[in-house]
Design a protein around this motif. Structure first.
Motif, PDB file in Angstrom:
ATOM      1  N   LEU A   1       0.841  -1.192   0.000  1.00  0.00           N
ATOM      2  CA  LEU A   1       0.000   0.000   0.000  1.00  0.00           C
ATOM      3  C   LEU A   1       0.883   1.251   0.000  1.00  0.00           C
ATOM      4  O   LEU A   1       0.560   2.257   0.624  1.00  0.00           O
ATOM      5  CB  LEU A   1      -0.926  -0.003   1.224  1.00  0.00           C
ATOM      6  CG  LEU A   1      -1.851  -1.209   1.363  1.00  0.00           C
ATOM      7  CD1 LEU A   1      -2.603  -1.171   2.689  1.00  0.00           C
ATOM      8  CD2 LEU A   1      -2.849  -1.266   0.213  1.00  0.00           C
ATOM      9  N   GLU A   2       1.955   1.204  -0.714  1.00  0.00           N
ATOM     10  CA  GLU A   2       2.916   2.301  -0.733  1.00  0.00           C
ATOM     11  C   GLU A   2       2.405   3.474  -1.571  1.00  0.00           C
ATOM     12  O   GLU A   2       1.684   3.300  -2.553  1.00  0.00           O
ATOM     13  CB  GLU A   2       4.239   1.797  -1.317  1.00  0.00           C
ATOM     14  CG  GLU A   2       5.356   2.781  -1.324  1.00  0.00           C
ATOM     15  CD  GLU A   2       6.618   2.197  -1.926  1.00  0.00           C
ATOM     16  OE1 GLU A   2       6.785   2.289  -3.145  1.00  0.00           O
ATOM     17  OE2 GLU A   2       7.419   1.628  -1.167  1.00  0.00           O
ATOM     18  N   GLY A   3       2.776   4.700  -1.169  1.00  0.00           N
ATOM     19  CA  GLY A   3       2.447   5.876  -1.973  1.00  0.00           C
ATOM     20  C   GLY A   3       0.990   6.264  -1.926  1.00  0.00           C
ATOM     21  O   GLY A   3       0.394   6.574  -2.971  1.00  0.00           O
ATOM     22  N   ASN A   4       0.388   6.291  -0.742  1.00  0.00           N
ATOM     23  CA  ASN A   4      -1.001   6.698  -0.574  1.00  0.00           C
ATOM     24  C   ASN A   4      -1.067   7.811   0.486  1.00  0.00           C
ATOM     25  O   ASN A   4      -0.052   8.447   0.779  1.00  0.00           O
ATOM     26  CB  ASN A   4      -1.863   5.493  -0.190  1.00  0.00           C
ATOM     27  CG  ASN A   4      -2.080   4.549  -1.358  1.00  0.00           C
ATOM     28  OD1 ASN A   4      -2.872   4.812  -2.246  1.00  0.00           O
ATOM     29  ND2 ASN A   4      -1.356   3.429  -1.365  1.00  0.00           N
ATOM     30  N   ASN A   5      -2.238   8.023   1.040  1.00  0.00           N
ATOM     31  CA  ASN A   5      -2.421   9.056   2.072  1.00  0.00           C
ATOM     32  C   ASN A   5      -2.797   8.420   3.409  1.00  0.00           C
ATOM     33  O   ASN A   5      -3.675   8.912   4.118  1.00  0.00           O
ATOM     34  CB  ASN A   5      -3.510  10.049   1.637  1.00  0.00           C
ATOM     35  CG  ASN A   5      -3.069  10.896   0.462  1.00  0.00           C
ATOM     36  OD1 ASN A   5      -1.950  11.393   0.445  1.00  0.00           O
ATOM     37  ND2 ASN A   5      -3.932  11.055  -0.524  1.00  0.00           N
ATOM     38  N   LEU A   6      -2.130   7.352   3.746  1.00  0.00           N
ATOM     39  CA  LEU A   6      -2.453   6.617   4.964  1.00  0.00           C
ATOM     40  C   LEU A   6      -1.632   7.138   6.138  1.00  0.00           C
ATOM     41  O   LEU A   6      -0.484   7.562   5.983  1.00  0.00           O
ATOM     42  CB  LEU A   6      -2.175   5.127   4.761  1.00  0.00           C
ATOM     43  CG  LEU A   6      -2.942   4.453   3.610  1.00  0.00           C
ATOM     44  CD1 LEU A   6      -2.507   3.003   3.454  1.00  0.00           C
ATOM     45  CD2 LEU A   6      -4.445   4.548   3.830  1.00  0.00           C
ATOM     46  N   SER A   7      -2.217   7.083   7.324  1.00  0.00           N
ATOM     47  CA  SER A   7      -1.540   7.485   8.560  1.00  0.00           C
ATOM     48  C   SER A   7      -2.174   6.734   9.719  1.00  0.00           C
ATOM     49  O   SER A   7      -3.153   5.989   9.544  1.00  0.00           O
ATOM     50  CB  SER A   7      -1.652   8.998   8.772  1.00  0.00           C
ATOM     51  OG  SER A   7      -2.986   9.374   9.038  1.00  0.00           O
ATOM     52  N   GLU A   8      -1.596   6.916  10.910  1.00  0.00           N
ATOM     53  CA  GLU A   8      -2.175   6.260  12.092  1.00  0.00           C
ATOM     54  C   GLU A   8      -3.565   6.780  12.411  1.00  0.00           C
ATOM     55  O   GLU A   8      -4.328   6.144  13.153  1.00  0.00           O
ATOM     56  CB  GLU A   8      -1.253   6.451  13.300  1.00  0.00           C
ATOM     57  CG  GLU A   8      -1.089   7.881  13.775  1.00  0.00           C
ATOM     58  CD  GLU A   8      -0.087   8.677  12.963  1.00  0.00           C
ATOM     59  OE1 GLU A   8       0.111   9.864  13.279  1.00  0.00           O
ATOM     60  OE2 GLU A   8       0.514   8.112  12.027  1.00  0.00           O
ATOM     61  N   ILE A   9      -3.957   7.911  11.818  1.00  0.00           N
ATOM     62  CA  ILE A   9      -5.283   8.490  12.073  1.00  0.00           C
ATOM     63  C   ILE A   9      -6.367   7.768  11.288  1.00  0.00           C
ATOM     64  O   ILE A   9      -7.462   7.515  11.803  1.00  0.00           O
ATOM     65  CB  ILE A   9      -5.285   9.995  11.729  1.00  0.00           C
ATOM     66  CG1 ILE A   9      -4.289  10.733  12.621  1.00  0.00           C
ATOM     67  CG2 ILE A   9      -6.671  10.598  11.876  1.00  0.00           C
ATOM     68  CD1 ILE A   9      -4.119  12.202  12.260  1.00  0.00           C
ATOM     69  N   ASN A  10      -6.096   7.427  10.029  1.00  0.00           N
ATOM     70  CA  ASN A  10      -7.150   6.829   9.194  1.00  0.00           C
ATOM     71  C   ASN A  10      -6.984   5.322   8.969  1.00  0.00           C
ATOM     72  O   ASN A  10      -7.722   4.735   8.186  1.00  0.00           O
ATOM     73  CB  ASN A  10      -7.229   7.544   7.840  1.00  0.00           C
ATOM     74  CG  ASN A  10      -5.901   7.574   7.117  1.00  0.00           C
ATOM     75  OD1 ASN A  10      -5.076   6.689   7.277  1.00  0.00           O
ATOM     76  ND2 ASN A  10      -5.700   8.617   6.312  1.00  0.00           N
ATOM     77  N   VAL A  11      -6.006   4.693   9.629  1.00  0.00           N
ATOM     78  CA  VAL A  11      -5.864   3.237   9.559  1.00  0.00           C
ATOM     79  C   VAL A  11      -6.324   2.642  10.881  1.00  0.00           C
ATOM     80  O   VAL A  11      -5.702   2.875  11.928  1.00  0.00           O
ATOM     81  CB  VAL A  11      -4.407   2.826   9.255  1.00  0.00           C
ATOM     82  CG1 VAL A  11      -4.270   1.308   9.300  1.00  0.00           C
ATOM     83  CG2 VAL A  11      -3.973   3.356   7.896  1.00  0.00           C
ATOM     84  N   ASN A  12      -7.391   1.904  10.841  1.00  0.00           N
ATOM     85  CA  ASN A  12      -7.953   1.299  12.048  1.00  0.00           C
ATOM     86  C   ASN A  12      -6.973   0.279  12.639  1.00  0.00           C
ATOM     87  O   ASN A  12      -6.406  -0.533  11.901  1.00  0.00           O
ATOM     88  CB  ASN A  12      -9.284   0.611  11.700  1.00  0.00           C
ATOM     89  CG  ASN A  12     -10.070   0.215  12.927  1.00  0.00           C
ATOM     90  OD1 ASN A  12      -9.592  -0.504  13.790  1.00  0.00           O
ATOM     91  ND2 ASN A  12     -11.308   0.680  13.000  1.00  0.00           N
ATOM     92  N   PRO A  13      -6.744   0.289  13.965  1.00  0.00           N
ATOM     93  CA  PRO A  13      -5.842  -0.694  14.589  1.00  0.00           C
ATOM     94  C   PRO A  13      -6.255  -2.132  14.348  1.00  0.00           C
ATOM     95  O   PRO A  13      -5.418  -3.042  14.459  1.00  0.00           O
ATOM     96  CB  PRO A  13      -5.914  -0.341  16.082  1.00  0.00           C
ATOM     97  CG  PRO A  13      -6.330   1.095  16.120  1.00  0.00           C
ATOM     98  CD  PRO A  13      -7.236   1.284  14.948  1.00  0.00           C
TER      99      PRO A  13
END
Length: 691
Positions: A437-449
């Motif tokens: 999932l490289e090169g996206n707009n993912l962060s610890e905020i929008n990735v559910n644990p």
């Protein structure tokens, strides 16, 4: 004088007799000897050995330095895999415990062989990527063609056959109405045929073939349907027909112009020795009695199969429509196809029925298109019950497609616009091994644990080029390799890897990590973690509390000024690779206890591009050291006991020593400085700066 003339006359007679004997050799016998040699030389073992010998005499391993770009990235260099010993190590060695190789973001296991291009074969050998170009051997047929996607030419007759949907010459009777008895010789012929490469236009055609082809097909069918002298004995033995020259020929034997020419030569020459009979018997056993003429009509495909665009091609069970200017997925009905390549088109949507005619797909490449999340039907992939690899790199997805098959083992959605991963995004993918999932707009905020909770078999996870500030939570317990390069990670807390006991590689280069932000219990107790890459962060000294199982540590491109004492002392079995290039190390930042715990294990030590003015202490005590880089420093002299221990009368294990681009006056070097090194050719001293 008379004796000389007599001697020359005798030699002339001998040469004339030998020449005449060669001229009397039957042309058929000479041709058979030639073909026998070709068959011998074309055997698999001989071919591979000959290729290896040829490459070994032409390929020389070259020591290559990485190319540093403006963004401090390092381009990878491939080397030949023919010479393992003496090959220079490069900066990108991060093989892991099992000797894995890192190739363009992909991890290849030790001894893995793959082909990045049709004509190139690569090997992963103990962390080194070694590639060679394919060597094409000459083919013996008069007419050759080079199929699309292949690197070597093949015989033109081979390309005329198709394997798609089992539509081959022995299946043509389904459309011509021939009986099963008449199908036998053609089936034997098919068994001798090599796997073909065919064009898509030969398989997916709507109407009949061209008029010339139809006439040839009808003529062929007519010849097959004509009964012999005793048609009732077909299948019970080879019946005989009389040829025009009065000789008998098997009814199952198809005419062969080359063989008839040989037989005519035999009649003209009148030669028939025992060797020729043995060769003929060998030919019969080999199956050459079923040779076919160079122009064999292509069997007509079944009616109703859809026409494919001109930019597509077929290779065995793969349909390839790469850069074919497609704007939508064309309708296809081909149950035997297992791979579909749609890379580099302008496809924007995937309707629910897009792959209904391809139920056995195992690999689907939709990368580099314009596909959006709203353009994917809810059931677009649901019925692909055998799909194992899905590539959607380089599209415009904002979320992971729903209803993905549970059979997936590899999922790539790099370089998209993913905004979130919730708990249900990856649910049901119990067999997934690789997730990119490289090169996206993912962060610890929008990735559910809990996003990775159902991935019970995930071992390879790529989350680079996103916006993570911490290590993602909820990583699967099965994870082995984690890539988080090019993020904004600032710290590594003590609960990040609590449940990842199998992890053996972590790549964290190009982040914002400081040694003070690495918790003491973050990874020190990991038992399988043997490779860490912390290049291009904000480290000022080598971090403490490193994993005790660590073998490979990459710390290039930081601001490291010091290697603390005993920092490697707790490691078992001991650190093997330490890369500290492009830092700020000076003489007062390295002392004898800096390498304590690694003297017996360190194999490669890179200290180039620093501020060292002398050889660091302890080098002569490194009994396992093979590669040492000290180039591009400020070293002015090499003393007698800095590299070699004069008191011990044994050879050093050093194979490569780089001291170029310093300020060393080579004529002032002690004659005993390199006395323990077995080969002086492994020492690089030039060029030096003059100041």
């Amino acid at each position: 004088m008379k004796f000389s003339v007599l001697f020359c006359f005798i030699l002339l007679i001998i040469f004339q007799a030998d020449f005449g004997q060669n001229e009397k050799t039957p042309r058929k016998q000479r041709r058979k000897i030639h073909h026998r040699r070709l068959r011998k030389n074309s055997s698999p073992n001989h071919t591979s050995n000959q290729q290896l010998r040829t490459l070994q005499t032409t390929v020389t391993p070259i020591a290559r330095l990485p190319i540093m770009n403006s963004d401090y990235s390092v381009e990878e260099n491939f080397e030949s895999f023919l010479s393992f010993r003496g090959v220079e190590s490069n900066y990108n060695v991060l093989p892991g415990k099992k000797g894995h190789c890192l190739v363009k973001g992909m991890t290849m296991y030790n001894k893995a062989v793959w082909s990045p291009e049709p004509c190139t074969t690569c090997l992963c050998s103990n962390g080194r990527v070694l590639c060679d170009e394919a060597v094409c051997h000459p083919v013996t047929c008069p007419h050759t063609v080079k199929p699309e996607g292949e690197c070597c030419p093949v015989c033109a007759a081979t390309v005329s056959y198709s394997l798609l949907s089992d539509i081959t010459l022995n299946d043509r009777t389904e459309f011509s109405g021939d009986s099963s008895e008449q199908r036998e010789p053609t089936s034997l012929l098919h068994k001798e045929m090599p796997p073909p490469q065919v064009g898509m236009d030969q398989v997916f055609r709507r109407g009949a073939t061209e008029p010339e082809d139809n006439e040839e097909i009808k003529d062929m069918e007519h010849r097959e349907e004509m009964p012999g002298p005793d048609a009732s004995k077909v299948g019970n033995g080879p019946e005989r027909k009389l040829r025009s020259d009065g000789k008998e020929r098997s009814a199952h034997q198809l005419p062969n112009p080359r063989k008839e020419e040989e037989e005519e030569d035999e009649d003209e020459e009148g030669e028939g020795d025992d060797d020729e009979k043995e060769d003929e018997e060998e030919d019969a056993v080999r199956g050459d009695v079923f040779r076919v003429p160079s122009r064999i009509p292509i069997p007509a495909p079944p009616r109703g199969m859809p026409r494919m665009p001109g930019g597509c091609s077929l290779s065995y069970r793969t349909i390839s429509c790469i850069h074919a200017a497609l704007t939508q997925i064309p309708p296809m009905t081909a149950p035997d196809i297992t791979s579909l390549e749609l890379h580099g088109n302008s496809i924007s949507s995937i309707p629910d029925e897009a792959f209904n005619g391809l139920p056995n797909l195992e690999r689907l490449d939709l990368s580099r298109n314009n596909i959006t999340s709203s353009g994917i039907g809810p059931n677009a992939f649901k019925f692909l019950k055998k799909l194992m690899r899905l590539n959607m790199d380089g599209n415009s997805l904002v979320q992971i497609p729903s209803e993905l098959p549970s059979t997936l083992e590899e999922l790539k959605i790099n370089e998209n616009n993913l905004q979130a991963i919730d708990e249900e995004s990856l649910s049901g993918l119990h067999h997934l091994v690789t997730l990119e999932l490289e090169g996206n707009n993912l962060s610890e905020i929008n990735v559910n644990p809990l996003a990775f909770k159902s991935l019970k078999n995930l071992s390879y996870l790529r989350l680079g080029k996103n916006k993570f500030r911490i290590i993602p939570q909820g990583l699967p317990a099965s994870i082995e390799e984690l890539y988080l390069e090019n993020n904004q990670i600032e710290e590594i807390n003590e609960i990040c890897f609590n449940h990842t006991r199998k992890i053996n590689m972590i790549v964290l280069r190009y982040n914002k990590i400081e040694e003070s932000r690495i918790a003491p219990l973050a990874w020190i107790n990991q038992e399988n973690l043997d490779s860490i890459d912390l290049s291009y962060n904000k480290l000022y000294h080598v971090p403490s509390y490193l994993p005790k199982s660590l073998l490979h540590l990459v710390l290039m491109g930081n601001q490291i000024e010091r290697i603390p004492g005993y920092v490697f002392g707790h490691m078992e079995p001991g650190l093997e690779y330490l890369y500290l290039s492009f830092n700020r190390l000076a003489d007062d930042g390295v002392d004898r206890v800096s390498f304590y715990g690694a003297y017996h294990s360190l194999r490669e030590l890179f200290l180039d591009h620093n501020d060292l003015k002398s050889i660091p202490p302890g080098i002569q005590e490194m009994t396992a050291l093979h590669f040492l880089r000290l180039n591009n420093n400020k070293i002015r002299n090499v003393l007698a006991e800095q590299i070699c221990n004069v008191e011990e009368d044994k050879d050093s294990s050093l194979e490569h020593l780089h001291l170029e681009n310093n300020y060393i006056k080579t004529r002032e070097i002690s004659p005993y400085a390199f006395s323990c090194i077995r080969s002086y050719s492994s020492i690089v001293l030039q060029p030096q700066h003059i100041k």
